[in-house]
Design a protein around this motif. Structure first.
Motif, PDB file in Angstrom:
ATOM      1  N   VAL A  66      39.120  37.311 -19.908  1.00 48.35           N
ATOM      2  CA  VAL A  66      37.721  37.959 -19.978  1.00 48.35           C
ATOM      3  C   VAL A  66      36.733  37.270 -20.291  1.00 48.35           C
ATOM      4  CG1 VAL A  66      36.558  39.606 -21.789  1.00 48.35           C
ATOM      5  CG2 VAL A  66      39.030  40.323 -21.174  1.00 48.35           C
ATOM      6  N   LEU A  67      36.957  36.138 -21.116  1.00 49.01           N
ATOM      7  CA  LEU A  67      35.699  35.170 -21.178  1.00 49.01           C
ATOM      8  C   LEU A  67      35.445  34.689 -19.989  1.00 49.01           C
ATOM      9  CD1 LEU A  67      33.748  33.700 -23.167  1.00 49.01           C
ATOM     10  CD2 LEU A  67      35.588  32.034 -23.756  1.00 49.01           C
ATOM     11  N   TRP A  68      36.257  34.182 -19.325  1.00 47.20           N
ATOM     12  CA  TRP A  68      36.140  33.564 -17.854  1.00 47.20           C
ATOM     13  C   TRP A  68      35.242  34.402 -17.023  1.00 47.20           C
ATOM     14  CZ3 TRP A  68      37.384  28.858 -15.561  1.00 47.20           C
ATOM     15  CH2 TRP A  68      37.340  28.926 -14.077  1.00 47.20           C
ATOM     16  N   VAL A  69      35.451  35.785 -16.731  1.00 46.63           N
ATOM     17  CA  VAL A  69      34.938  36.504 -15.968  1.00 46.63           C
ATOM     18  C   VAL A  69      33.389  36.777 -16.514  1.00 46.63           C
ATOM     19  CG1 VAL A  69      34.635  38.764 -14.524  1.00 46.63           C
ATOM     20  CG2 VAL A  69      36.986  37.658 -14.970  1.00 46.63           C
ATOM     21  N   LEU A  70      33.375  36.932 -17.742  1.00 44.91           N
ATOM     22  CA  LEU A  70      32.152  37.141 -18.254  1.00 44.91           C
ATOM     23  C   LEU A  70      30.962  35.834 -18.062  1.00 44.91           C
ATOM     24  CD1 LEU A  70      30.146  39.064 -19.993  1.00 44.91           C
ATOM     25  CD2 LEU A  70      31.276  37.783 -22.208  1.00 44.91           C
ATOM     26  N   LEU A  71      31.757  34.652 -18.162  1.00 40.38           N
ATOM     27  CA  LEU A  71      30.998  33.224 -17.989  1.00 40.38           C
ATOM     28  C   LEU A  71      30.570  33.244 -16.479  1.00 40.38           C
ATOM     29  CD1 LEU A  71      33.050  30.979 -19.964  1.00 40.38           C
ATOM     30  CD2 LEU A  71      30.774  31.603 -20.613  1.00 40.38           C
ATOM     31  N   CYS A  72      31.322  33.994 -15.492  1.00 45.07           N
ATOM     32  CA  CYS A  72      31.068  33.901 -14.207  1.00 45.07           C
ATOM     33  C   CYS A  72      29.667  34.788 -13.926  1.00 45.07           C
ATOM     34  CB  CYS A  72      32.282  34.569 -13.233  1.00 45.07           C
ATOM     35  SG  CYS A  72      33.457  33.247 -13.006  1.00 45.07           S
ATOM     36  N   LEU A  73      30.096  35.947 -14.482  1.00 41.19           N
ATOM     37  CA  LEU A  73      28.823  36.989 -14.409  1.00 41.19           C
ATOM     38  C   LEU A  73      27.486  36.383 -15.018  1.00 41.19           C
ATOM     39  CD1 LEU A  73      30.520  40.111 -15.227  1.00 41.19           C
ATOM     40  CD2 LEU A  73      29.398  39.750 -13.002  1.00 41.19           C
ATOM     41  N   ALA A  74      27.658  35.674 -16.134  1.00 40.98           N
ATOM     42  CA  ALA A  74      26.375  35.143 -16.773  1.00 40.98           C
ATOM     43  C   ALA A  74      25.735  33.941 -15.685  1.00 40.98           C
ATOM     44  CB  ALA A  74      26.863  34.513 -18.177  1.00 40.98           C
ATOM     45  N   ASN A  75      26.501  33.242 -15.322  1.00 41.75           N
ATOM     46  CA  ASN A  75      26.279  32.394 -14.144  1.00 41.75           C
ATOM     47  C   ASN A  75      25.534  32.737 -13.048  1.00 41.75           C
ATOM     48  OD1 ASN A  75      27.085  30.047 -15.875  1.00 41.75           O
ATOM     49  ND2 ASN A  75      28.912  29.844 -14.645  1.00 41.75           N
ATOM     50  N   GLN A  76      25.979  33.627 -12.479  1.00 48.66           N
ATOM     51  CA  GLN A  76      25.585  34.335 -11.272  1.00 48.66           C
ATOM     52  C   GLN A  76      24.390  35.317 -11.711  1.00 48.66           C
ATOM     53  OE1 GLN A  76      29.598  36.644 -10.832  1.00 48.66           O
ATOM     54  NE2 GLN A  76      28.801  36.541  -8.736  1.00 48.66           N
ATOM     55  N   THR A  77      24.172  35.434 -12.784  1.00 45.40           N
ATOM     56  CA  THR A  77      22.861  36.553 -12.847  1.00 45.40           C
ATOM     57  C   THR A  77      21.871  35.514 -13.870  1.00 45.40           C
ATOM     58  OG1 THR A  77      23.727  37.435 -15.034  1.00 45.40           O
ATOM     59  CG2 THR A  77      24.019  38.557 -13.117  1.00 45.40           C
ATOM     60  N   GLY A  78      22.170  34.410 -13.986  1.00 47.34           N
ATOM     61  CA  GLY A  78      21.024  33.551 -14.520  1.00 47.34           C
ATOM     62  C   GLY A  78      20.912  33.747 -16.074  1.00 47.34           C
ATOM     63  N   VAL A  79      21.879  34.338 -16.804  1.00 46.22           N
ATOM     64  CA  VAL A  79      22.124  34.545 -18.186  1.00 46.22           C
ATOM     65  C   VAL A  79      22.314  33.287 -19.027  1.00 46.22           C
ATOM     66  CG1 VAL A  79      22.864  35.926 -20.122  1.00 46.22           C
ATOM     67  CG2 VAL A  79      22.207  36.853 -17.811  1.00 46.22           C
ATOM     68  N   ASP A  80      21.722  32.872 -19.657  1.00 48.34           N
ATOM     69  CA  ASP A  80      22.217  31.691 -20.768  1.00 48.34           C
ATOM     70  C   ASP A  80      22.786  32.562 -21.915  1.00 48.34           C
ATOM     71  OD1 ASP A  80      22.125  29.977 -22.981  1.00 48.34           O
ATOM     72  OD2 ASP A  80      20.112  28.881 -22.443  1.00 48.34           O
ATOM     73  N   LEU A  81      23.877  32.581 -21.830  1.00 47.66           N
ATOM     74  CA  LEU A  81      24.688  33.177 -23.038  1.00 47.66           C
ATOM     75  C   LEU A  81      24.639  32.717 -24.475  1.00 47.66           C
ATOM     76  CD1 LEU A  81      28.225  34.307 -21.499  1.00 47.66           C
ATOM     77  CD2 LEU A  81      26.497  35.832 -22.102  1.00 47.66           C
ATOM     78  N   THR A  82      24.310  31.550 -24.543  1.00 52.73           N
ATOM     79  CA  THR A  82      23.952  30.819 -25.982  1.00 52.73           C
ATOM     80  C   THR A  82      22.825  31.270 -26.447  1.00 52.73           C
ATOM     81  OG1 THR A  82      25.069  28.583 -25.306  1.00 52.73           O
ATOM     82  CG2 THR A  82      23.382  28.546 -27.104  1.00 52.73           C
ATOM     83  N   GLU A  83      21.574  31.343 -25.490  1.00 55.09           N
ATOM     84  CA  GLU A  83      20.091  31.931 -26.030  1.00 55.09           C
ATOM     85  C   GLU A  83      20.571  33.583 -26.149  1.00 55.09           C
ATOM     86  OE1 GLU A  83      16.401  33.171 -23.877  1.00 55.09           O
ATOM     87  OE2 GLU A  83      17.178  31.344 -23.354  1.00 55.09           O
ATOM     88  N   GLU A  84      21.211  34.192 -25.371  1.00 54.31           N
ATOM     89  CA  GLU A  84      21.481  35.566 -25.732  1.00 54.31           C
ATOM     90  C   GLU A  84      22.183  35.961 -26.800  1.00 54.31           C
ATOM     91  OE1 GLU A  84      19.648  37.860 -24.088  1.00 54.31           O
ATOM     92  OE2 GLU A  84      18.756  36.195 -22.847  1.00 54.31           O
ATOM     93  N   LEU A  85      23.390  35.306 -27.196  1.00 54.15           N
ATOM     94  CA  LEU A  85      24.050  35.404 -28.360  1.00 54.15           C
ATOM     95  C   LEU A  85      23.305  35.207 -29.489  1.00 54.15           C
ATOM     96  CD1 LEU A  85      26.952  36.230 -29.798  1.00 54.15           C
ATOM     97  CD2 LEU A  85      27.489  33.780 -29.451  1.00 54.15           C
TER      98      LEU A  85
END
Length: 108
Positions: A66-85
């Motif tokens: 689940v985390l792998w695919v979520l990281l893929c989606l974040a990369n694809q959409t330009g989302v910095d998950l550290t910042e968003e979390l």
């Protein structure tokens, strides 16, 4: 590994071994599929269902998928998950700082 490092590691792997990212819509469908696989293991381990012949308790593996695919989606959409979390934690702290403490249903 930090979240940023995880995003970078996934990106490197995709570029080296994965040829390219699946489309965002495909990855959204894959994320849904992976969440379903995690739900199946949860239902068997913590719910009323039992494991079928050949199934295993691989809850960590399913969470990682689940985390792998979520990281893929974040990369694809330009989302910095550290910042968003961090923003999400701050939002929940402001909104819910007293809500759960005063919830009688959560008191032991």
């Amino acid at each position: 590994m930090t979240i940023k490092e995880a995003q970078e590691a996934v990106d490197r792997w995709i570029k080296e071994y994965g040829v390219r990212y699946f489309s965002e819509l495909t990855n959204m469908a894959v994320l849904t599929e992976e969440v379903g696989e995690l739900a199946r293991v949860m239902a068997r381990k913590y719910g009323d269902q039992s494991f079928k012949e050949g199934e295993k308790d691989n809850i960590g593996e399913e969470m990682a998928d689940v985390l792998w695919v979520l990281l893929c989606l974040a990369n694809q959409t330009g989302v910095d998950l550290t910042e968003e979390l961090q923003k999400s934690i701050e939002k929940k702290t402001q909104r819910d700082s007293l809500r759960h403490i005063h919830n009688k249903k959560l008191m032991a």
